[in-house]
Write a protein that holds these residues in place. Sequence first.
Motif: not given
Length: 71
Positions: A39-44
């Motif tokens: 997920l993008r939020s996890e990557k951020l």
Amino acid sequence: MFYSRDRVWRRFKSRINHNKGMGSENLWKPEKNWKMVYLRSEKLARAKQLGFPYPRLNTRQLLEKELSIND
């Protein structure tokens, strides 16, 4: 009497010995392979922890960002 140590036995022993020697604080470890963070939020969040900018911006995007901040 002969006991065969087949796949079932190995899985049973693996399940029993899985948590030996591990403290409760070591149950969760962050993902080490960046491709596996989905997920993008996890990557951020992970990029923030590791201290590098994400998403990576090319030179043009950086210049546009700086120009929009200065306006």
